[in-house]
Design an enzyme around this catalytic site. Structure first.
Site, PDB file in Angstrom:
ATOM      1  N   HIS A  14       0.752  -1.050   0.099  1.00  0.00           N
ATOM      2  CA  HIS A  14      -0.038  -0.052  -0.103  1.00  0.00           C
ATOM      3  C   HIS A  14       0.980   1.243   0.003  1.00  0.00           C
ATOM      4  CE1 HIS A  14      -3.746  -2.353   1.853  1.00  0.00           C
ATOM      5  NE2 HIS A  14      -3.576  -2.478   0.547  1.00  0.00           N
ATOM      6  N   HIS A  45      -4.296  -5.208 -10.980  1.00  0.00           N
ATOM      7  CA  HIS A  45      -2.746  -5.029 -10.482  1.00  0.00           C
ATOM      8  C   HIS A  45      -1.641  -5.104 -11.502  1.00  0.00           C
ATOM      9  CE1 HIS A  45      -3.645  -3.861  -6.120  1.00  0.00           C
ATOM     10  NE2 HIS A  45      -4.262  -5.102  -6.025  1.00  0.00           N
TER      11      HIS A  45
END
Length: 412
Positions: free
Chosen positions: A261, A390
């Protein structure tokens, strides 16, 4: 068939930067096309999308979660911008499923999970709702006819139900009827909220979206990160105090800190800085601090990135998943676009070489979600090959060669 492992990934002895190299750029384009082809099989005979096994066949589970539906819309909107011929069918299907299944016709908002029996999980989660905003914005950028209505609806829901004006942040979760579900507050939904708000700004030009993204970034990147040695706390109480003992769902809310993150938020901080006219506000250095701290803490001796760390940067869960590597690639590409620093290029090549050797399925397409201690694909908290989101962006961010407006076709 996709490329043979290592072939055309990039010239290892080349001077300069791979994002400028024709061979590497061609490889990125081919890899993105391979992913778009592989995940198109998610659109089967039933409404919505299926999870796929390693071979590209639909898995037995019929549960469909909101973030998976919306990420498919976003990914194939990016594919549409690149000229992928099958993108419109996927976008249409996703937009239709949001309206006919995910949307709550009684209380408004969007259900978290559905099955063939109906609503599987009726919670209203900020994490899922910000992905609806991302999907609507990306679909609008590529001209989908239903995007404006969806964007208007989700912007109103986020504003009225999730946005906390005093804090300048999104709350996290509600029951179906908007009664409180918990007092939890978290970074993950807000981080993806930044992503979605900036996409909405890119789609509409409305300054409120960019302003709110900036307020979220100010809290996490300029306040919480430097106070915690650039290791971002994930979990908070309802008054936005760090909750260091919280441990929730291991996929979405693991204990400790999540370096993947930090890569995402660092890159998003650079995107916001770019969209804001590149002000002298310290954002580039703060983004670099986040990204470099995560690399230093999480890169393992055997290669790959640890999933979670404790608050001192020690490995808590050393599982090696695909998505932190993809996000580190995107973060390094952003730093290279900004600075053209040779040290960043070393990391960029190292990350791609590791992904190429261990995560990319060169025979069938897509990326394996996890590898074991020997670097081989393994079962984990993820089933089959998770969605394209992703890994596709790991290819398209370097191809774009810019910090913002990813949904524009490369070179425009």
């Amino acid at each position: 068939m996709t490329d043979v492992q290592g072939e055309n990934l990039g010239p290892s002895d080349a001077q300069g930067f791979w994002i400028d190299d024709a061979r590497h750029r061609a490889w990125l384009g081919a890899q993105s096309e391979s992913q778009l082809r592989f995940f198109a099989a998610s659109a089967g005979d039933e409404p919505g999308f299926s999870l796929l096994d390693h071979g590209g066949e639909a898995l037995g589970s019929d549960v469909q979660e909101l973030h998976a539906t919306t990420r498919m819309i976003h990914a194939y909107s990016l594919g549409h911008a690149r000229g992928y011929q099958g993108a419109d069918r996927i976008i249409d299907r996703g937009m239709s499923y949001l309206a006919s299944h995910h949307k709550d016709p009684v209380h408004g908002g969007y259900f978290w999970a559905l099955s063939d029996k109906g609503v599987h999980d009726e919670r209203k989660l900020a994490y899922g709702h910000v992905f609806v905003l991302l999907a609507a914005s990306s679909a609008k950028i590529v001209g989908h006819p239903d995007a404006d209505a969806l964007l208007t609806d989700i912007a109103e829901v986020l504003d009225q139900r999730f946005w906390e004006e005093d804090a300048g942040l999104f709350s996290d979760e509600w029951n179906r009827d908007w009664t409180p579900f918990s007092t939890y507050r978290g970074m993950n939904a807000n981080m993806h909220g930044v992503e979605a708000l900036m996409a909405a700004y890119e789609a509409t030009g409305e300054a409120l979206f960019l302003d709110r993204a900036g307020r979220i970034l100010d809290f996490f990147v300029l306040q919480m990160a430097p106070q915690n040695a650039w290791r971002l706390p994930e979990h908070y109480t309802n008054d936005w105090q760090v909750d260091r003992v919280y441990a929730g769902n291991h996929m979405f809310r693991p204990a400790g800190t999540t370096p993947g993150h930090a890569f995402e938020l660092g890159r998003l901080a650079l995107q916001h800085w770019d969209l804001s006219g590149r002000p002298a506000n310290g954002a580039p250095q703060a983004a670099r601090n986040l990204i470099e701290r995560a690399l230093a803490d999480a890169w393992l001796p055997e290669g790959g990135l640890a999933y979670t760390l404790d608050f001192e940067g020690k490995v808590a869960d050393g599982s090696r998943f695909w998505w932190p590597v993809t996000e580190a690639i995107g973060a390094m590409a952003a730093l290279i676009v900004m600075d053209r620093n040779p040290v960043d290029e070393i990391w960029y090549r190292r990350l791609w070489a590791f992904a190429d050797a261990h995560f990319i399925d060169h025979a069938r397409g897509g990326w394996y979600p996890a590898i074991d201690d020997h670097g081989q694909p393994t079962s984990s908290i993820f089933t089959g090959k998770p969605d394209i989101y992703h890994s596709l962006q790991a290819c398209l961010l370097p191809l774009a060669g810019r910090l913002s407006r990813l949904a524009l076709a490369p070179g425009t």
